[in-house]
Design a protein around this motif. Sequence first.
Motif, short mmCIF file in Angstrom:
data_model
loop_
_atom_site.label_atom_id
_atom_site.label_comp_id
_atom_site.label_asym_id
_atom_site.label_seq_id
_atom_site.Cartn_x
_atom_site.Cartn_y
_atom_site.Cartn_z
N VAL A 176 -12.26 -14.76 -14.52
CA VAL A 176 -13.66 -15.03 -13.38
C VAL A 176 -12.94 -14.65 -12.19
CG1 VAL A 176 -15.69 -15.62 -12.99
CG2 VAL A 176 -15.04 -16.07 -15.59
N MET A 177 -12.45 -15.23 -11.52
CA MET A 177 -12.33 -15.16 -10.00
C MET A 177 -11.88 -14.23 -9.16
SD MET A 177 -11.35 -19.23 -9.13
CE MET A 177 -11.17 -18.23 -7.75
N MET A 178 -10.54 -13.49 -10.67
CA MET A 178 -9.75 -12.43 -10.01
C MET A 178 -10.54 -11.40 -10.39
SD MET A 178 -5.91 -13.62 -11.09
CE MET A 178 -6.44 -13.89 -13.32
N TRP A 179 -11.16 -10.79 -11.62
CA TRP A 179 -11.86 -10.10 -11.55
C TRP A 179 -13.35 -9.54 -10.45
CZ3 TRP A 179 -10.95 -5.67 -14.24
CH2 TRP A 179 -10.46 -5.46 -15.20
N ALA A 180 -13.97 -10.90 -10.04
CA ALA A 180 -14.90 -10.45 -9.12
C ALA A 180 -13.92 -10.49 -7.22
CB ALA A 180 -15.25 -12.45 -9.00
N LEU A 181 -12.39 -11.48 -7.49
CA LEU A 181 -12.62 -10.05 -6.12
C LEU A 181 -12.08 -9.03 -5.66
CD1 LEU A 181 -11.03 -11.17 -3.55
CD2 LEU A 181 -9.18 -11.93 -4.62
N ALA A 182 -11.99 -8.44 -7.30
CA ALA A 182 -11.56 -6.80 -7.41
C ALA A 182 -12.58 -6.19 -7.33
CB ALA A 182 -11.15 -6.32 -8.91
N CYS A 183 -14.19 -7.16 -7.94
CA CYS A 183 -14.94 -6.28 -7.93
C CYS A 183 -15.73 -5.75 -6.30
CB CYS A 183 -16.26 -7.16 -8.46
SG CYS A 183 -17.99 -5.98 -8.85
N TYR A 184 -15.18 -7.29 -5.43
CA TYR A 184 -15.61 -6.60 -3.63
C TYR A 184 -15.33 -6.27 -3.66
CZ TYR A 184 -15.00 -9.20 0.42
OH TYR A 184 -14.44 -9.18 2.05
N CYS A 185 -13.46 -5.66 -3.49
CA CYS A 185 -12.77 -5.58 -2.86
C CYS A 185 -13.66 -3.36 -2.85
CB CYS A 185 -11.35 -5.25 -2.80
SG CYS A 185 -10.58 -6.78 -2.37
N VAL A 186 -13.66 -3.07 -4.75
CA VAL A 186 -14.09 -1.71 -4.61
C VAL A 186 -15.36 -2.13 -3.47
CG1 VAL A 186 -14.22 -0.51 -6.21
CG2 VAL A 186 -12.59 -1.68 -6.52
N GLY A 187 -16.40 -2.40 -3.76
CA GLY A 187 -17.37 -2.52 -3.34
C GLY A 187 -17.46 -2.40 -1.43
N SER A 188 -16.73 -2.84 -1.34
CA SER A 188 -16.54 -3.29 0.30
C SER A 188 -15.96 -1.76 1.00
CB SER A 188 -15.03 -4.24 1.10
OG SER A 188 -16.39 -5.95 0.49
N LEU A 189 -15.44 -1.10 0.03
CA LEU A 189 -14.27 -0.44 0.23
C LEU A 189 -15.42 1.01 0.31
CD1 LEU A 189 -11.40 1.30 1.62
CD2 LEU A 189 -10.94 1.69 -0.99
N ILE A 190 -16.19 1.05 -0.51
CA ILE A 190 -16.97 2.10 -0.82
C ILE A 190 -18.01 2.27 0.10
CG2 ILE A 190 -18.61 3.27 -2.02
CD1 ILE A 190 -17.33 2.28 -4.57
N SER A 191 -18.75 0.69 0.47
CA SER A 191 -19.37 0.61 1.48
C SER A 191 -19.23 1.27 2.94
CB SER A 191 -19.80 -0.44 2.27
OG SER A 191 -20.35 -1.82 0.60
N ALA A 192 -17.51 1.32 3.27
CA ALA A 192 -17.57 1.86 4.73
C ALA A 192 -17.29 3.70 4.44
CB ALA A 192 -16.31 0.55 4.88
N LEU A 193 -17.54 3.60 3.54
CA LEU A 193 -17.54 5.31 3.12
C LEU A 193 -18.72 6.58 3.34
CD1 LEU A 193 -14.19 5.88 0.87
CD2 LEU A 193 -14.41 5.63 3.47
N CYS A 194 -19.61 5.18 3.24
CA CYS A 194 -20.99 5.84 2.42
C CYS A 194 -21.58 6.85 3.40
CB CYS A 194 -22.18 4.51 2.56
SG CYS A 194 -22.04 4.14 0.88
N VAL A 195 -22.30 7.55 3.90
CA VAL A 195 -23.20 8.15 4.25
C VAL A 195 -24.66 8.16 4.36
CG1 VAL A 195 -20.38 10.31 4.15
CG2 VAL A 195 -23.11 10.19 3.03
N SER A 196 -24.68 8.30 3.58
CA SER A 196 -26.61 6.88 3.82
C SER A 196 -26.79 5.95 3.63
CB SER A 196 -27.23 8.31 2.47
OG SER A 196 -27.04 7.58 0.66
N TRP A 197 -27.62 5.49 3.83
CA TRP A 197 -28.15 4.11 3.78
C TRP A 197 -28.72 3.65 2.47
CZ3 TRP A 197 -32.71 1.45 2.34
CH2 TRP A 197 -34.22 2.46 2.14
N HIS A 198 -29.22 4.93 1.51
CA HIS A 198 -29.03 5.12 0.20
C HIS A 198 -27.91 4.11 -0.65
CE1 HIS A 198 -33.01 7.18 1.26
NE2 HIS A 198 -33.00 6.71 1.13
N GLY A 199 -26.94 4.63 -0.26
CA GLY A 199 -26.06 5.18 -1.32
C GLY A 199 -25.22 3.41 -0.85
N PHE A 200 -24.92 3.25 0.95
CA PHE A 200 -24.45 2.24 1.27
C PHE A 200 -25.29 0.29 1.03
CE2 PHE A 200 -24.67 -1.21 4.01
CZ PHE A 200 -23.50 -1.88 4.55
#
Length: 444
Positions: A85-109
């Motif tokens: 569970v710890m490892m899957w959680a870390l992977a989910c967090y990293c993917v979400g953070s990377l997508i956040s940095a690329l967002c072009v609207s606040w809804h997607g963010f």
Amino acid sequence: MSIADRLERLPFSSFHYRLLLLGGAGYCFDGLDGAILAFVMPALQHVWGLSMAQLGLLGSGAFFGYFIGALTAGAVADRWGRRSVMMWALACYCVGSLISALCVSWHGFVLARVLSGIGTGAESAIIAPYLSEFVPRRYRGIFTGALAGFFSFGFVAASLLGYALVPGSENGWRWAIGLTACPVVMLLWWRRALPESPRWLLATGQGDTAHAVLCKIEKNIGVLSPSYEAESVPSIKTSFAGQFVGLWRAQLWRITAMSWVLWLAVTFSYYAFFSWLPTLLIARGFTITHSFGFSIAICVAQIPGYFSAGFCNEYFGRKTTIVTYLGAAVISAASMALVSSSTGILIAGILLSFFMNGTFAGVYAYTPEIFPTALRATGMGSASAIGRIGAIAAPLLIGALYPKAGFAGVFGMTALILLFGALSILVFGPSTVNLSLEEIESTY
């Protein structure tokens, strides 16, 4: 010799230091993720032209994810194990953070922050109960308090990233958030270095596996492994719904209710303070650079707050530490509401940061101890999830309250909520001083 007795006799060694570093790194990045938004919110408000209400919704996105992650991860970890569970959680967090940095609207963010929050909430709920199961009673309080102390390094790192990157360019906020995705490299480290909990293995009927894991630990430490004798510990298999129902059985309902109230009060107050800190200072008349400078000083105060409370956990008990630090936080929040000078705000903010984070060091040590092994992650996860309701509500409520009640109203309310949390554990919280996890469990 039982699995529990063998774990209790282990000397504190390089194995435990490695666990502390691994789990602490996870909490460090959790703190970084939770804090970085406070430093990019002023920039996002400018870039997307957000109102205070929209800004509050943006701040609550990750906390909604925290709620989902913490609530589900605890039940999954009690049923299928802590490590994966710890490892899957870390992977989910990293993917979400990377997508956040690329967002072009606040809804997607907001949606990306929900995804990263699911990972952060799951990881945060599992680390403390998982690692506390490896540590003997004589070290458990200071170990878990120090483990939670790594949150403070994440907050300090967030304040430094915010100060260095956000004001410098239009896309500085993207770099700041993108860098929070870096801990994905920890997945390889965790996969090799983290064993499954022998206590959980035994509680789920895997005594032979628990013995093998413990033999490897004992060999690395240099402790002679005794011959294995099968233990008559029944395998506990319940549905997911049954795990949550179990928290409310006759022996545990007061413990569960107290932990939920405590987490709700502390987490609401914590994020009401830290999520809005730079924005509130700017609204009070500070420049963005001056605001971030004050925020760095206030965040640095987290470090001695956490580690001083970790020391107090062991020598005065977790319950006493939590009540004392919460009481001091109440006074600090009230002072924050009453002072008007910049120096007074800085001093009150530093004290509030010190005592609020010291409280969390006690709470992260205390909560896993008060639940039995079969429900430990579920109990910790559900309490953490309820706390995230406070974190979801805090940005929204502060965004609505500040225009009407001002700086004093925000911190006056914070003081009252902290007082309510202190009273809940003072009246209903059991003492866990110098007791093994099995001895605490036997009292229910």
